[in-house]
Design a protein around this motif. Structure first.
Motif, PDB file in Angstrom:
ATOM      1  N   VAL A  11       3.490  37.468   5.057  1.00 47.73           N
ATOM      2  CA  VAL A  11       2.379  37.942   4.907  1.00 47.73           C
ATOM      3  C   VAL A  11       1.215  36.833   5.576  1.00 47.73           C
ATOM      4  O   VAL A  11       1.026  35.835   4.694  1.00 47.73           O
ATOM      5  CB  VAL A  11       1.756  38.479   3.678  1.00 47.73           C
ATOM      6  N   SER A  12       0.546  36.633   6.713  1.00 51.96           N
ATOM      7  CA  SER A  12      -0.245  35.793   7.150  1.00 51.96           C
ATOM      8  C   SER A  12      -1.727  36.050   6.698  1.00 51.96           C
ATOM      9  O   SER A  12      -2.792  35.114   7.036  1.00 51.96           O
ATOM     10  CB  SER A  12      -0.309  35.697   8.460  1.00 51.96           C
ATOM     11  N   THR A  13      -2.113  36.960   5.900  1.00 53.62           N
ATOM     12  CA  THR A  13      -3.526  37.305   5.697  1.00 53.62           C
ATOM     13  C   THR A  13      -3.603  36.703   4.094  1.00 53.62           C
ATOM     14  O   THR A  13      -2.852  36.560   3.536  1.00 53.62           O
ATOM     15  CB  THR A  13      -3.988  38.512   5.903  1.00 53.62           C
ATOM     16  N   ALA A  14      -4.699  36.524   3.585  1.00 57.46           N
ATOM     17  CA  ALA A  14      -5.041  36.054   2.306  1.00 57.46           C
ATOM     18  C   ALA A  14      -4.578  37.084   1.142  1.00 57.46           C
ATOM     19  O   ALA A  14      -4.612  38.065   1.624  1.00 57.46           O
ATOM     20  CB  ALA A  14      -6.484  35.689   2.235  1.00 57.46           C
ATOM     21  N   ALA A  15      -3.968  36.394   0.252  1.00 59.41           N
ATOM     22  CA  ALA A  15      -3.672  37.169  -0.784  1.00 59.41           C
ATOM     23  C   ALA A  15      -4.579  37.904  -1.443  1.00 59.41           C
ATOM     24  O   ALA A  15      -5.726  37.727  -1.578  1.00 59.41           O
ATOM     25  CB  ALA A  15      -2.925  36.051  -1.985  1.00 59.41           C
ATOM     26  N   GLY A  16      -4.222  39.442  -1.864  1.00 61.10           N
ATOM     27  CA  GLY A  16      -5.096  40.013  -2.487  1.00 61.10           C
ATOM     28  C   GLY A  16      -5.105  41.572  -1.627  1.00 61.10           C
ATOM     29  O   GLY A  16      -4.474  41.539  -0.622  1.00 61.10           O
ATOM     30  N   VAL A  17      -5.823  42.393  -1.910  1.00 63.73           N
ATOM     31  CA  VAL A  17      -6.044  43.930  -1.277  1.00 63.73           C
ATOM     32  C   VAL A  17      -7.408  43.594  -0.455  1.00 63.73           C
ATOM     33  O   VAL A  17      -8.314  43.273  -0.803  1.00 63.73           O
ATOM     34  CB  VAL A  17      -6.470  44.908  -2.535  1.00 63.73           C
ATOM     35  N   GLY A  18      -7.121  44.028   0.811  1.00 62.02           N
ATOM     36  CA  GLY A  18      -8.053  44.003   1.832  1.00 62.02           C
ATOM     37  C   GLY A  18      -8.123  45.424   2.541  1.00 62.02           C
ATOM     38  O   GLY A  18      -6.905  46.140   2.280  1.00 62.02           O
ATOM     39  N   GLY A  19      -8.899  45.630   3.561  1.00 63.53           N
ATOM     40  CA  GLY A  19      -8.691  46.702   4.498  1.00 63.53           C
ATOM     41  C   GLY A  19      -7.370  46.544   5.155  1.00 63.53           C
ATOM     42  O   GLY A  19      -6.777  47.718   5.386  1.00 63.53           O
ATOM     43  N   GLU A  64      15.286  52.309   5.380  1.00 64.08           N
ATOM     44  CA  GLU A  64      16.517  52.893   6.152  1.00 64.08           C
ATOM     45  C   GLU A  64      16.705  54.328   6.033  1.00 64.08           C
ATOM     46  O   GLU A  64      17.649  54.859   7.052  1.00 64.08           O
ATOM     47  CB  GLU A  64      17.451  52.083   5.594  1.00 64.08           C
ATOM     48  N   THR A  65      16.067  54.966   5.122  1.00 63.88           N
ATOM     49  CA  THR A  65      16.233  56.593   5.004  1.00 63.88           C
ATOM     50  C   THR A  65      15.499  57.085   5.775  1.00 63.88           C
ATOM     51  O   THR A  65      15.443  58.656   5.846  1.00 63.88           O
ATOM     52  CB  THR A  65      16.324  56.688   3.508  1.00 63.88           C
ATOM     53  N   GLY A  66      14.489  56.493   6.461  1.00 70.91           N
ATOM     54  CA  GLY A  66      13.496  57.199   7.446  1.00 70.91           C
ATOM     55  C   GLY A  66      12.122  57.616   6.732  1.00 70.91           C
ATOM     56  O   GLY A  66      11.515  58.158   7.211  1.00 70.91           O
ATOM     57  N   ASN A  67      12.000  57.152   5.420  1.00 71.53           N
ATOM     58  CA  ASN A  67      10.679  57.457   4.715  1.00 71.53           C
ATOM     59  C   ASN A  67       9.747  56.395   5.385  1.00 71.53           C
ATOM     60  O   ASN A  67       9.917  55.205   5.566  1.00 71.53           O
ATOM     61  CB  ASN A  67      10.767  57.112   3.453  1.00 71.53           C
ATOM     62  N   ILE A  68       8.540  57.061   5.592  1.00 74.13           N
ATOM     63  CA  ILE A  68       7.236  56.355   6.267  1.00 74.13           C
ATOM     64  C   ILE A  68       6.634  55.374   5.166  1.00 74.13           C
ATOM     65  O   ILE A  68       6.515  55.744   3.897  1.00 74.13           O
ATOM     66  CB  ILE A  68       6.283  57.380   6.644  1.00 74.13           C
ATOM     67  N   ILE A  69       6.726  54.037   5.601  1.00 75.01           N
ATOM     68  CA  ILE A  69       6.003  53.303   4.563  1.00 75.01           C
ATOM     69  C   ILE A  69       4.638  53.118   4.880  1.00 75.01           C
ATOM     70  O   ILE A  69       3.673  52.947   3.859  1.00 75.01           O
ATOM     71  CB  ILE A  69       6.587  51.739   4.681  1.00 75.01           C
ATOM     72  N   ASP A  70       4.190  52.991   6.153  1.00 75.26           N
ATOM     73  CA  ASP A  70       2.814  52.936   6.427  1.00 75.26           C
ATOM     74  C   ASP A  70       2.628  53.331   7.942  1.00 75.26           C
ATOM     75  O   ASP A  70       3.494  53.062   8.764  1.00 75.26           O
ATOM     76  CB  ASP A  70       2.401  51.605   6.169  1.00 75.26           C
ATOM     77  N   ILE A  91       2.588  42.621  12.373  1.00 74.28           N
ATOM     78  CA  ILE A  91       2.334  43.959  12.067  1.00 74.28           C
ATOM     79  C   ILE A  91       1.189  44.242  10.908  1.00 74.28           C
ATOM     80  O   ILE A  91       0.855  43.601  10.251  1.00 74.28           O
ATOM     81  CB  ILE A  91       3.675  44.364  11.174  1.00 74.28           C
ATOM     82  N   SER A  92       0.162  45.074  11.541  1.00 75.57           N
ATOM     83  CA  SER A  92      -0.948  45.039  11.061  1.00 75.57           C
ATOM     84  C   SER A  92      -0.904  46.441  10.184  1.00 75.57           C
ATOM     85  O   SER A  92      -0.904  47.414  10.845  1.00 75.57           O
ATOM     86  CB  SER A  92      -2.287  45.261  11.943  1.00 75.57           C
ATOM     87  N   CYS A  93      -0.928  46.326   8.940  1.00 79.58           N
ATOM     88  CA  CYS A  93      -0.778  47.506   7.975  1.00 79.58           C
ATOM     89  C   CYS A  93      -1.887  47.454   7.205  1.00 79.58           C
ATOM     90  O   CYS A  93      -2.850  46.715   7.025  1.00 79.58           O
ATOM     91  CB  CYS A  93       0.380  47.424   7.179  1.00 79.58           C
ATOM     92  N   HIS A  94      -2.060  48.465   6.431  1.00 73.05           N
ATOM     93  CA  HIS A  94      -2.948  48.434   5.301  1.00 73.05           C
ATOM     94  C   HIS A  94      -2.831  47.462   4.323  1.00 73.05           C
ATOM     95  O   HIS A  94      -1.975  47.169   3.925  1.00 73.05           O
ATOM     96  CB  HIS A  94      -3.135  50.262   4.771  1.00 73.05           C
ATOM     97  N   GLY A  95      -3.928  47.260   3.526  1.00 77.89           N
ATOM     98  CA  GLY A  95      -4.039  45.936   2.711  1.00 77.89           C
ATOM     99  C   GLY A  95      -3.158  46.126   1.424  1.00 77.89           C
ATOM    100  O   GLY A  95      -3.324  45.295   0.612  1.00 77.89           O
TER     101      GLY A  95
END
Length: 468
Positions: A11-19, A64-70, A91-95
């Protein structure tokens, strides 16, 4: 040292919850691994391996089972046109921390290795995208807390310092080659290297290195904050003043004498200039061993400061200040001294006039009246601090040394160039001159990483954050 031919992620963004959060993948299998976990949305759902570099693709990360993570946006960078000069997928995902952990775990199961601290930048260095001084500037840029520190880090990262050192090494290399050529023809006693020209060159190089060394004091202050000691007698209001300058209750305030027994340090940015304030133990005669240790530490910190704020209680008699002044002035000859007459809201005109007369006796010192408790004239004190900092206006082309490792290498290079000059004056033979020239080049090369060891690299990059 880990391998540099495998594929890493972090993870290249700062630790913690963000947008959003950005997860970086770099290495020979980065695109293939990303293809196994990512599915593009829309009609153009071709795999990443078939797409061009520098493209953004919207889609989903699935396990691997096809479930959507994000739902994510993937940025694709093909080698060598990426930060690391390797294939890179970001990969830019939700925070959400849960989402980040799920994606990282999925990438690890697909064949990635978790990146070490600074490993992306280390790969950029190893792959020739930047030299070592530029790589160190990346960390400085991330940590920059003022406009001046940002400018210096940006200039170094863009290669300003490297170009300066490269020009010096190139000139030294030319002469080293000529002198070593002489050694091949030693029996003929010929000189290929003009000694007078070499003397002039050595002098110019010495001056350049000396200026770089002298810039370290200023560069270190810009990078880490200008050390500003707050000193004075007990109960003069030093801790209250520190709290007022920092805009928070950082130091314990009490009417009891000797409350501050240790040193409290904190930094603040005032209009683009970072100050590192040092609140010290109050100076007084005491039999308390612990308090005396704090007072001794006060004098040591005073020696390290560039600006000294001598806080004086305006309501107290000034006669005892003369004996204290002797100790302070003896340690403040090369520093900016500002007399801060505190508690001015409680002082009458006679008390203030007495303090003015005392201030006049202190050479080269400025003074002003404040009330730290009532926030009176604190803005004027901040103006005085900015003025006292005397930071030069740094431009994009200025070369100022901010790194202690660079300072040490430059000092050793400077000693080597001095030996070259002494050798030229004394008619030293070419083989000894060549040795000193090579040594000077060695230390300049240490700065840019042309000469390095795994221990040096490990120490430098271990101080980076993971993901960078």
């Amino acid at each position: 040292m880990n391998r540099i031919d495998d594929t890493i992620c972090a993870v290249s963004t700062a630790a913690g919850v963000g947008g959003i959060a950005v997860i970086r993948v770099s290495g020979p299998d980065a695109i293939e691994i990303a293809d196994r976990v990512f599915r593009a949305s829309g009609v153009n759902d071709m795999p990443l391996v078939s797409r061009k570099s520098h493209t953004l693709i919207y889609g989903e990360v699935r396990d691997e089972t096809g479930n959507i993570i994000d739902e994510v946006v993937v940025s694709l960078f093909r080698k060598p046109h990426s930060y690391t000069a390797e294939d890179v997928v970001e990969i830019s995902c939700h925070g959400s921390l849960y989402i980040q952990q799920q994606i990282i775990s999925l990438l690890l199961r697909q064949g990635c290795r978790m990146a070490d601290a600074g490993e992306f930048t280390r790969r950029a260095f190893a792959n020739g995208k930047m030299d070592l001084s530029q790589a160190e500037a990346v960390a400085d840029l991330i940590a920059s807390s003022s406009a001046a520190a940002h400018r210096l880090a940006m200039n170094q990262m863009r290669g300003g310092f490297s170009r300066e050192l490269g020009a010096l090494r190139e000139k030294l290399l030319d002469f080293a080659s000529l002198i070593e050529l002489e050694l091949d023809f030693s029996e003929e006693e010929v000189e290929f290297a003009d000694r007078e020209h070499l003397t002039q060159l050595a002098s110019r190089i010495e001056n350049t290195i000396e200026k770089l060394i002298e810039s370290f004091d200023m560069g270190n202050a810009i990078k880490n904050g200008i050390p500003t000691a707050i000193i004075g007698e007990t109960n003069a209001g030093k801790s209250t003043l520190l709290n007022r300058l920092l805009h928070e209750e950082r130091a314990l305030v009490s009417e009891i004498h000797g409350t501050t027994r240790d040193v409290i340090e904190d930094t603040i940015n005032l209009r683009g200039v970072t100050f590192r304030f040092i609140d010290t133990a109050g100076i007084r005669d005491t039999q308390d061993k612990i308090e005396n240790m704090g007072i001794e530490l006060t004098y040591r910190k005073l020696n390290q400061a560039r600006i000294v704020l001598w806080v004086i209680d305006t309501t107290q008699p000034f006669e005892n200040l003369y004996s204290l002044a002797e100790n302070i002035l003896s340690r403040s000859e090369d520093k900016k001294l500002i007399l801060v007459f505190n508690k001015s809201d409680q002082a009458d005109d006679k008390m203030k006039e007495d303090k003015k007369q005392f201030a006049i006796t202190i050479p080269d010192a400025e003074y002003l009246f404040v009330s730290a408790k009532e926030n009176e004239n604190i803005d004027l004190l901040e103006n005085r601090l900015i003025s006292a900092a005397q930071l030069p206006k740094t431009g994009t082309d200025d070369v100022i040394v901010t790194n202690a490792r660079h300072y040490d290498a430059l000092t050793k290079a400077y000693n080597a160039i001095k030996r070259i000059q002494e050798g030229l004056r004394s008619g030293l033979s070419g083989d000894f001159l060549s040795q000193d020239i090579r040594e000077c080049m060695h230390y300049l090369g240490e700065i840019t990483g042309e000469i390095s060891t795994d221990d040096i690299l490990g120490n430098i990059f271990s101080k980076f954050c993971i993901g960078k």
